[in-house]
Every structure is written in structure tokens, then in C-alpha cells.
Design an enzyme around this catalytic site. Structure first.
Site, PDB file in Angstrom:
ATOM      1  N   LYS A 138      38.543  35.196  41.942  1.00  0.00           N
ATOM      2  CA  LYS A 138      39.771  35.983  42.173  1.00  0.00           C
ATOM      3  C   LYS A 138      40.194  36.090  43.644  1.00  0.00           C
ATOM      4  O   LYS A 138      40.782  35.162  44.173  1.00  0.00           O
ATOM      5  CB  LYS A 138      39.603  37.367  41.538  1.00  0.00           C
ATOM      6  CG  LYS A 138      39.653  37.325  40.004  1.00  0.00           C
ATOM      7  CD  LYS A 138      39.797  38.693  39.434  1.00  0.00           C
ATOM      8  CE  LYS A 138      39.789  38.737  37.924  1.00  0.00           C
ATOM      9  NZ  LYS A 138      41.075  38.491  37.295  1.00  0.00           N
TER      10      LYS A 138
ATOM     11  N   ASP B 152      28.297  40.347  38.343  1.00  0.00           N
ATOM     12  CA  ASP B 152      29.625  39.754  38.255  1.00  0.00           C
ATOM     13  C   ASP B 152      30.544  40.562  39.166  1.00  0.00           C
ATOM     14  O   ASP B 152      30.942  41.671  38.837  1.00  0.00           O
ATOM     15  CB  ASP B 152      30.094  39.799  36.792  1.00  0.00           C
ATOM     16  CG  ASP B 152      31.503  39.251  36.603  1.00  0.00           C
ATOM     17  OD1 ASP B 152      32.214  39.069  37.602  1.00  0.00           O
ATOM     18  OD2 ASP B 152      31.885  39.015  35.438  1.00  0.00           O
TER      19      ASP B 152
ATOM     20  N   PHE C   2      33.458  42.423  30.584  1.00  0.00           N
ATOM     21  CA  PHE C   2      34.301  41.232  30.455  1.00  0.00           C
ATOM     22  C   PHE C   2      33.801  40.198  31.461  1.00  0.00           C
ATOM     23  O   PHE C   2      33.845  40.418  32.668  1.00  0.00           O
ATOM     24  CB  PHE C   2      35.788  41.533  30.712  1.00  0.00           C
ATOM     25  CG  PHE C   2      36.634  40.296  30.559  1.00  0.00           C
ATOM     26  CD1 PHE C   2      37.019  39.862  29.292  1.00  0.00           C
ATOM     27  CD2 PHE C   2      37.008  39.539  31.656  1.00  0.00           C
ATOM     28  CE1 PHE C   2      37.767  38.695  29.133  1.00  0.00           C
ATOM     29  CE2 PHE C   2      37.755  38.366  31.508  1.00  0.00           C
ATOM     30  CZ  PHE C   2      38.137  37.954  30.250  1.00  0.00           C
TER      31      PHE C   2
HETATM   32  C1  LIG Z   1      34.723  40.702  35.980  1.00  0.00           C
HETATM   33  C2  LIG Z   1      35.329  39.412  35.560  1.00  0.00           C
HETATM   34  N1  LIG Z   1      34.528  38.369  35.323  1.00  0.00           N
HETATM   35  C3  LIG Z   1      35.041  37.165  34.967  1.00  0.00           C
HETATM   36  C4  LIG Z   1      36.391  36.991  34.805  1.00  0.00           C
HETATM   37  C5  LIG Z   1      36.931  35.652  34.423  1.00  0.00           C
HETATM   38  O1  LIG Z   1      37.543  35.059  35.523  1.00  0.00           O
HETATM   39  P1  LIG Z   1      38.585  33.853  35.340  1.00  0.00           P
HETATM   40  O2  LIG Z   1      39.765  34.420  34.612  1.00  0.00           O
HETATM   41  O3  LIG Z   1      38.889  33.413  36.734  1.00  0.00           O
HETATM   42  O4  LIG Z   1      37.884  32.807  34.555  1.00  0.00           O
HETATM   43  C6  LIG Z   1      37.268  38.047  35.044  1.00  0.00           C
HETATM   44  C7  LIG Z   1      38.710  37.902  34.856  1.00  0.00           C
HETATM   45  O5  LIG Z   1      39.443  38.851  34.689  1.00  0.00           O
HETATM   46  C8  LIG Z   1      36.718  39.307  35.422  1.00  0.00           C
HETATM   47  O6  LIG Z   1      37.494  40.364  35.663  1.00  0.00           O
END
Ligand SMILES: Cc1ncc(COP(=O)(O)O)c(C=O)c1O
Length: 380
Positions: free
Chosen positions: A233, A204, A119
Site C-alpha cells: 500500500k 501484516d 483481512f
Molecule cells: C491488512 C491487509 N493485508 C493485505 C491486503 C491485501 O493487499 P492487496 O490488495 O495489495 O493485495 C490488504 C488490502 O486491503 C490489507 O488491508
């Protein structure tokens, strides 16, 4: 359910009921709710200077970049507002590297290999790197040039590498996909694969970074260093901020004009993130998560063993734990909430526990007590 107040690891709903918040706003409220130092820093900065745009120098941004480079290694930092935006910057970096890799020719080398069950966010790049039907459905056509290997199956990634490939892009620990950690061997293998074929290794760490696993970045457990990292986050402790660290080998790919954002890294957002880092350092939260995470994991694993009909297994690191249930997790999440513990479902059958990084040993023990009671009650 409507939450109206928070303090430390606790939140209160509009009926006055208290909950132990082990969602941390999906790994965002890293130092708990309304930490006094964070509140004071945000309040002070809000009364001094909130926003200037990137036309001008911003000392908070410079200081935050310096601190993040201290954790990640020599390189440069770009600031944005969310995890999805951080990942978009990583994907654009992959394109720039592809142009470099094909001797300056555009459109020849642009493929990014991500992992099944990943994700990476809801923007077009993020969605295209996220091979999940529920995320992509009704939004096609997506961005071209993505392929997907199986997590922890190095050969499946190696088989996808070709002349058009620019980068490999994975979460060090998949969050939404069900708390699936990359093994250290797999990460080391990806590093070798990228070195061999001149690809960027992009990690990520939006969910698993910022101390969540007992190291500042989760990849540190594997002893490797990526070429670039996406984070967000927990970085702002609740204030929206994202960041991309780019190591020296790729840091010059972005040049003035090639990427940007109006709001990224405002004095206020950076003050919030600096307060988070100050608390992490002052309260020694890296050591705290590393130390307290072990007995907590063992206690949860004990529950899994005692309830094999309901719990299949437990995964994760530090304060990022996924409990794989034998059936639907939603009734358990609801029962836990009823008993005053907030958790989040993930990746099909998983219940995610994401306590604040400063959750106490007593609060961790309380979560085990509540989970144990719910398992016993539902097992009858
Ligand atoms: C691993 C990861 N990457 C990217 C995102 C996307 O982040 P945002 O919701 O701040 O756009 C999330 C959100 O849950 C995530 O867990």
C-alpha cells in the site's frame, strides 16, 4: 463517481467537484496525490530504466532494502507487487520454518494461527488466513492448516498452539475488519508465546505500516519486534509494490530458487518507494502524524460523545481511525462524500478515515467540521 485528478489531499471528479480524500486510495497515496518529488522521481526513472527482471542487480532495490532494514532491524527484504503477494511470501516462510521446526520433515508442521475478523488478501493463502464468509464463500476448498484466535485474547491463541503450528499471523491494526488495534499487551504476549514454542510471529502491516500510525511500523508502539513483516500500500505512494522484511532468525529460510516474482521491485517501483521514504523523512511525517493525530482523534471523539445515538465509539492510531456507527455506515459515507469528504466503510459498522500522511492540521479540522455537520443533519 469518477475521479480524474488529484493533488495533495484533494481529488476532483469528472464534474469538477473537489473532495478532501481521506481514503488515500485505501491507505496507498501516503504522501498525497502527485507529490512533486514523487512525480519527478518516477518520471526520471521511467526515462532511465524501468525493468530488468531479477537476473540482474538493481541498485534502487538494494537501496530500498537498506532503508527498510533501517526501519525494521537487521534482516533481509524480498520485493513483490501487492499486499496479497507479501502475505503469500509470509505464509511460505511459515511453511519453511515448519520444516525446520520438525527437523527437516515436510508436511508435519504447517499450521498458521490468524485472527478472527482479519483481512490478509484475496489469493488462496490470504483468503485462507481471512476467516470471513464474504471473502471465502464459493472459493472453497481453501488452503489447509489455518486456525483462528480472537484478537486481543491471548489465551484463545495459546489454546490453538500444538506440534503442527509454525506461525502466528496478525494485522497489528486490522483495517478491513473495522480498525481493530492489537493492544500492546496482546502483541507482547504473542511474542512470548512464539518464543516459547519456536513459532514465527508474522505481522501484516500492509495497511497500518509505512508511518500511518505515527511510527514507521505500527508494532513499534508495543515495543516488540516480529520475525517478519508484510507491507505494501503506502510503500509505493500509488505505484504497486509490496515487500517482506524477514529478521535474521528466519532470513536464511528462503534460498535462491525457493521463491520469486518477475516484476517484484523493478527499478521504477523502487524509485517510487524511495521517493515516498524521502518525503516521509524530509517532511518529518512520522512526527507530524504522531503530533497531529492526537487533537484530531480528540475532536472526532468529541463528536462521538456529542452524538451517542449515531456513534458508538472511535478506534485507531495516528492517521488510521475507525468510527463505529450505531447503524449502517453507508448512508454516512454517502453524505460525507456529498459534503466533499471521501471516507471508506469497513468491518460492518465502521467508517474509516485514512488521510494522507502529510494532511495539514487545517485539512484534519475540516474533516471534523464536515463529519460534525453530517451527524447533526442526520440526527434531526
Ligand atoms: C491488512 C491487509 N493485508 C493485505 C491486503 C491485501 O493487499 P492487496 O490488495 O495489495 O493485495 C490488504 C488490502 O486491503 C490489507 O488491508
Amino acid at each position: 463517481m469518477t475521479i480524474v485528478r488529484g493533488r495533495g489531499s484533494m481529488v476532483w471528479d469528472d464534474q469538477g467537484k473537489a473532495y478532501l480524500d481521506f481514503t488515500s486510495g485505501l491507505a496507498v497515496s501516503a504522501i498525497g496525490h502527485c507529490h512533486p518529488q514523487w512525480v519527478e522521481a518516477v518520471r526520471r526513472q521511467a526515462g532511465e530504466l524501468v525493468h530488468t527482471s531479477n537476473l540482474f542487480r538493481n541498485p534502487n532495490q538494494a537501496e530500498l532494502a537498506r532503508r527498510l532494514v533501517g526501519y525494521a532491524g537487521p534482516g533481509r527484504v524480498f520485493f513483490c507487487n501487492s499486499g496479497a503477494e507479501a502475505n503469500e511470501a509470509l505464509l511460505k516462510l511459515a511453511r519453511l520454518h515448519g520444516v525446520r521446526r520438525s527437523g527437516g520433515e515436510e508436511g508435519k508442521c504447517y499450521k498458521v494461527i490468524s485472527a478472527e475478523k482479519a483481512f490478509h488478501g484475496r489469493t488462496f493463502g490470504g483468503m485462507s488466513a481471512t476467516p470471513q464468509e464474504k471473502i471465502q464463500k464459493n472459493f472453497r476448498p481453501l488452503v489447509p492448516g489455518f486456525a483462528h484466535g480472537e484478537l486481543n485474547n491471548l489465551q484463545s491463541f495459546a489454546d490453538l498452539v500444538d506440534e503442527a503450528t509454525a506461525a502466528i499471523f496478525v494485522e497489528t491494526i486490522q483495517g478491513e475488519g473495522g480498525v481493530n488495534p492489537c493492544t500492546p499487551e496482546f502483541l507482547a504476549g504473542l511474542r512470548r508465546l512464539c518464543d516459547k514454542h519456536n513459532l514465527l510471529l508474522l505481522l501484516d502491516e500492509v495497511q497500518c505500516g509505512i508511518c500511518r500510525t505515527g511510527r514507521f511500523f505500527a508494532f513499534e508502539h508495543a515495543g516488540i519486534r516480529p520475525d517478519a513483516i508484510g507491507m505494501a500500500k503506502g510503500l509505493g505512494g500509488g505505484f504497486p509494490i509490496g515487500a517482506v522484511w524477514i529478521g535474521e532468525g528466519a532470513a536464511e529460510l528462503f534460498q535462491p530458487g525457493s521463491h520469486g516474482t518477475t516484476f517484484g521491485g523493478t527499478p521504477l517501483a523502487c524509485a517510487a518507494a524511495l521517493a515516498v521514504l524521502d518525503v516521509i523523512e524530509r517532511e518529518r511525517l512520522i512526527a507530524h502524524v504522531g503530533r497531529e493525530g492526537i487533537p484530531w482523534f480528540q475532536a472526532l471523539a468529541g463528536l462521538a460523545k456529542a452524538h451517542p445515538g449515531q456513534v458508538r465509539g472511535i478506534r485507531g492510531h495516528g492517521f488510521m481511525i475507525g468510527v463505529e456507527m450505531a447503524g449502517e455506515p453507508a448512508p454516512y459515507v454517502a453524505a460525507l462524500r456529498e459534503q466533499g469528504l471521501l471516507t471508506a466503510a469497513a468491518g460492518g459498522n465502521c467508517i474509516r478515515f485514512l488521510p494522507p500522511l502529510n494532511a495539514t492540521a487545517a485539512e484534519l479540522a475540516r474533516s471534523v467540521e464536515i463529519f460534525g455537520a453530517v451527524l447533526s443533519a442526520r440526527g434531526q
